[in-house]
Motif scaffolding. Structure first.
Motif, PDB file in Angstrom:
ATOM      1  N   ARG A   1       0.590  -0.918  -0.210  1.00  0.00           N
ATOM      2  CA  ARG A   1       0.100  -0.120  -0.221  1.00  0.00           C
ATOM      3  C   ARG A   1       0.463   1.488  -0.248  1.00  0.00           C
ATOM      4  NH1 ARG A   1      -1.962   4.578   2.080  1.00  0.00           N
ATOM      5  NH2 ARG A   1      -4.835   4.417   1.728  1.00  0.00           N
ATOM      6  N   ALA A   2       2.216   1.204   1.281  1.00  0.00           N
ATOM      7  CA  ALA A   2       3.446   2.400   0.882  1.00  0.00           C
ATOM      8  C   ALA A   2       3.016   2.378  -0.647  1.00  0.00           C
ATOM      9  CB  ALA A   2       3.924   1.910   2.391  1.00  0.00           C
ATOM     10  N   ARG A   3       3.898   1.910  -1.381  1.00  0.00           N
ATOM     11  CA  ARG A   3       4.366   1.700  -2.554  1.00  0.00           C
ATOM     12  C   ARG A   3       3.451   2.340  -4.007  1.00  0.00           C
ATOM     13  NH1 ARG A   3       9.731   1.467  -3.788  1.00  0.00           N
ATOM     14  NH2 ARG A   3      10.774   0.831  -2.015  1.00  0.00           N
ATOM     15  N   ASN A   4       2.261   1.317  -3.801  1.00  0.00           N
ATOM     16  CA  ASN A   4       1.700   1.433  -4.658  1.00  0.00           C
ATOM     17  C   ASN A   4       0.393   2.592  -4.571  1.00  0.00           C
ATOM     18  OD1 ASN A   4       3.194  -0.288  -6.746  1.00  0.00           O
ATOM     19  ND2 ASN A   4       2.527  -1.917  -5.218  1.00  0.00           N
ATOM     20  N   VAL A   5      -0.028   2.813  -3.245  1.00  0.00           N
ATOM     21  CA  VAL A   5      -1.538   3.658  -3.182  1.00  0.00           C
ATOM     22  C   VAL A   5      -0.891   4.945  -2.668  1.00  0.00           C
ATOM     23  CG1 VAL A   5      -4.029   3.706  -2.253  1.00  0.00           C
ATOM     24  CG2 VAL A   5      -2.888   1.720  -2.706  1.00  0.00           C
ATOM     25  N   ALA A   6       0.135   4.887  -1.644  1.00  0.00           N
ATOM     26  CA  ALA A   6       0.598   6.179  -1.120  1.00  0.00           C
ATOM     27  C   ALA A   6       1.398   7.217  -2.257  1.00  0.00           C
ATOM     28  CB  ALA A   6       0.996   5.667   0.460  1.00  0.00           C
ATOM     29  N   ALA A   7       2.613   5.937  -2.044  1.00  0.00           N
ATOM     30  CA  ALA A   7       3.473   6.959  -2.756  1.00  0.00           C
ATOM     31  C   ALA A   7       2.931   7.371  -4.693  1.00  0.00           C
ATOM     32  CB  ALA A   7       4.725   5.760  -3.462  1.00  0.00           C
TER      33      ALA A   7
ATOM     34  N   VAL B   1       3.196  12.585  -7.964  1.00  0.00           N
ATOM     35  CA  VAL B   1       2.244  14.036  -8.728  1.00  0.00           C
ATOM     36  C   VAL B   1       2.401  15.516  -7.979  1.00  0.00           C
ATOM     37  CG1 VAL B   1      -0.095  14.423  -9.630  1.00  0.00           C
ATOM     38  CG2 VAL B   1       0.957  12.018  -9.568  1.00  0.00           C
ATOM     39  N   ARG B   2       1.217  14.967  -7.107  1.00  0.00           N
ATOM     40  CA  ARG B   2       1.055  16.374  -5.719  1.00  0.00           C
ATOM     41  C   ARG B   2       3.182  16.964  -5.349  1.00  0.00           C
ATOM     42  NH1 ARG B   2       2.125  17.895  -0.365  1.00  0.00           N
ATOM     43  NH2 ARG B   2       2.639  14.939   0.232  1.00  0.00           N
ATOM     44  N   CYS B   3       3.713  16.329  -5.605  1.00  0.00           N
ATOM     45  CA  CYS B   3       4.911  16.909  -5.513  1.00  0.00           C
ATOM     46  C   CYS B   3       5.860  17.896  -6.801  1.00  0.00           C
ATOM     47  CB  CYS B   3       5.816  15.710  -4.787  1.00  0.00           C
ATOM     48  SG  CYS B   3       5.620  15.787  -2.529  1.00  0.00           S
ATOM     49  N   ASN B   4       5.450  17.450  -7.818  1.00  0.00           N
ATOM     50  CA  ASN B   4       5.617  17.161  -9.128  1.00  0.00           C
ATOM     51  C   ASN B   4       6.805  16.632  -9.443  1.00  0.00           C
ATOM     52  OD1 ASN B   4       3.148  18.967 -10.027  1.00  0.00           O
ATOM     53  ND2 ASN B   4       4.463  20.603  -8.581  1.00  0.00           N
ATOM     54  N   LYS B   5       6.530  15.287  -8.991  1.00  0.00           N
ATOM     55  CA  LYS B   5       7.742  14.767  -8.654  1.00  0.00           C
ATOM     56  C   LYS B   5       8.398  13.556 -10.462  1.00  0.00           C
ATOM     57  CE  LYS B   5       9.924  15.708  -4.727  1.00  0.00           C
ATOM     58  NZ  LYS B   5      10.801  16.126  -4.885  1.00  0.00           N
ATOM     59  N   ASN B   6       8.759  13.620 -11.261  1.00  0.00           N
ATOM     60  CA  ASN B   6       9.118  13.052 -12.611  1.00  0.00           C
ATOM     61  C   ASN B   6       9.590  12.161 -12.254  1.00  0.00           C
ATOM     62  OD1 ASN B   6       9.399  12.784 -15.236  1.00  0.00           O
ATOM     63  ND2 ASN B   6      11.659  13.342 -15.069  1.00  0.00           N
ATOM     64  N   THR B   7       8.760  11.064 -11.629  1.00  0.00           N
ATOM     65  CA  THR B   7       9.174   9.511 -11.454  1.00  0.00           C
ATOM     66  C   THR B   7       8.350   8.484 -12.754  1.00  0.00           C
ATOM     67  OG1 THR B   7       7.953   9.555  -9.612  1.00  0.00           O
ATOM     68  CG2 THR B   7       9.745   9.742  -9.378  1.00  0.00           C
TER      69      THR B   7
ATOM     70  N   CYS C   1       6.044   5.918 -11.280  1.00  0.00           N
ATOM     71  CA  CYS C   1       4.688   6.198 -10.431  1.00  0.00           C
ATOM     72  C   CYS C   1       4.447   7.232 -11.157  1.00  0.00           C
ATOM     73  CB  CYS C   1       5.144   5.781  -8.548  1.00  0.00           C
ATOM     74  SG  CYS C   1       5.700   6.922  -8.036  1.00  0.00           S
ATOM     75  N   ALA C   2       4.213   8.221 -11.133  1.00  0.00           N
ATOM     76  CA  ALA C   2       3.652   9.533 -11.591  1.00  0.00           C
ATOM     77  C   ALA C   2       2.917   9.982 -12.206  1.00  0.00           C
ATOM     78  CB  ALA C   2       5.110  10.956 -11.028  1.00  0.00           C
ATOM     79  N   THR C   3       3.445   8.585 -13.823  1.00  0.00           N
ATOM     80  CA  THR C   3       2.862   8.242 -14.675  1.00  0.00           C
ATOM     81  C   THR C   3       2.540   7.337 -14.628  1.00  0.00           C
ATOM     82  OG1 THR C   3       5.057   9.423 -16.256  1.00  0.00           O
ATOM     83  CG2 THR C   3       3.297   8.353 -17.266  1.00  0.00           C
ATOM     84  N   SER C   4       2.646   5.908 -14.059  1.00  0.00           N
ATOM     85  CA  SER C   4       1.939   4.659 -14.279  1.00  0.00           C
ATOM     86  C   SER C   4       0.642   4.485 -13.179  1.00  0.00           C
ATOM     87  CB  SER C   4       2.998   3.794 -14.171  1.00  0.00           C
ATOM     88  OG  SER C   4       3.389   3.404 -12.763  1.00  0.00           O
ATOM     89  N   GLY C   5       1.307   5.177 -12.245  1.00  0.00           N
ATOM     90  CA  GLY C   5       0.483   4.799 -10.706  1.00  0.00           C
ATOM     91  C   GLY C   5       0.760   3.444  -9.781  1.00  0.00           C
ATOM     92  N   GLN C   6       1.763   3.605 -10.359  1.00  0.00           N
ATOM     93  CA  GLN C   6       2.492   1.723 -10.094  1.00  0.00           C
ATOM     94  C   GLN C   6       4.516   2.191  -9.292  1.00  0.00           C
ATOM     95  OE1 GLN C   6       1.066  -0.553  -8.994  1.00  0.00           O
ATOM     96  NE2 GLN C   6      -1.172   0.062  -9.496  1.00  0.00           N
TER      97      GLN C   6
END
Length: 203
Positions: free
Chosen positions: A141-147, A152-158, A160-165
């Motif tokens: 949950r920490a990695r795939n629901v919260a992170a 996205v909120r912190c405008n990070k280029n990761t 997971c920000a695109t894929s949601g995973q």
């Protein structure tokens, strides 16, 4: 989920849990719990921010260290250090297992540092949406629901920000640089309170 099981497990492990049906009664309890003369540090919790708890404590006269209500000219690193040495530290959690284990993943690690050591009085505030059946699902949950939404909120280029995973990435923008699993209060913590609210709160 059986909330009685969660509360019993938390108590057995040395935490001080409380359950509330709504955020209004939880906030009333918290404002009585934290003395007005105490200093209070905050992490970057959306749950706590949405509840407005840092603003409430600030407005009533507590010394509050929270980068969301501090002079923007104040260095964020200094706020983190002050928060980590306050009388109280208030945070939510990325996940809590029914077994009573907290999982928190950070990019800067200021929050998990404060939760692990240095602050004698800790207060976790969370909605029932953050409770999972076991430790493995809490980590998931920490990695795939919260992170992902936090990235996205912190405008990070990761990824997971695109894929949601979570992709266990090596991005310089990664917000999953350190993980803390809290099984019990640590040696120098006097009180670790857990306020669980029967609502969906935060990520």
């Amino acid at each position: 989920m059986q909330i009685e099981k969660v509360l019993d497990n938390l108590t057995r492990k040395g935490f001080k849990p409380f359950f509330f049906k709504d955020k209004e009664s939880a906030l009333e309890f918290i404002l009585k719990l934290i003395p007005q003369e105490s200093s209070v540090g905050f992490g970057g919790s959306m749950t706590v921010k949405n509840l407005g708890l840092d603003v409430m404590l600030y407005n009533r006269g507590n010394s509050v260290y929270s980068h969301s209500i501090t002079d923007p000219m104040q260095k964020r690193e200094n706020i983190y250090k002050l928060a980590g040495s306050a009388d109280w530290y208030v945070s939510s959690t990325n996940a809590l297992s029914e077994e009573g284990d907290f999982v928190n993943i950070d990019g800067t690690a200021n929050r998990i540092a404060a939760l692990a050591f240095g602050v004698k009085n800790i207060l976790y505030v969370l909605g029932t949406n953050k409770i999972t059946p076991d430790l493995a699902s809490a980590i998931d949950r920490a990695r795939n629901v919260a992170a992902p939404p936090n990235a996205v909120r912190c405008n990070k280029n990761t990824p997971c920000a695109t894929s949601g995973q979570c992709c266990y990435c090596d991005s310089k923008d990664c917000i999953c640089n350190a993980t803390l699993i809290s099984h019990h209060p640590t040696k120098y913590q006097d009180n670790v309170y857990v306020v669980i609210i029967d609502e969906t709160l935060g990520y």
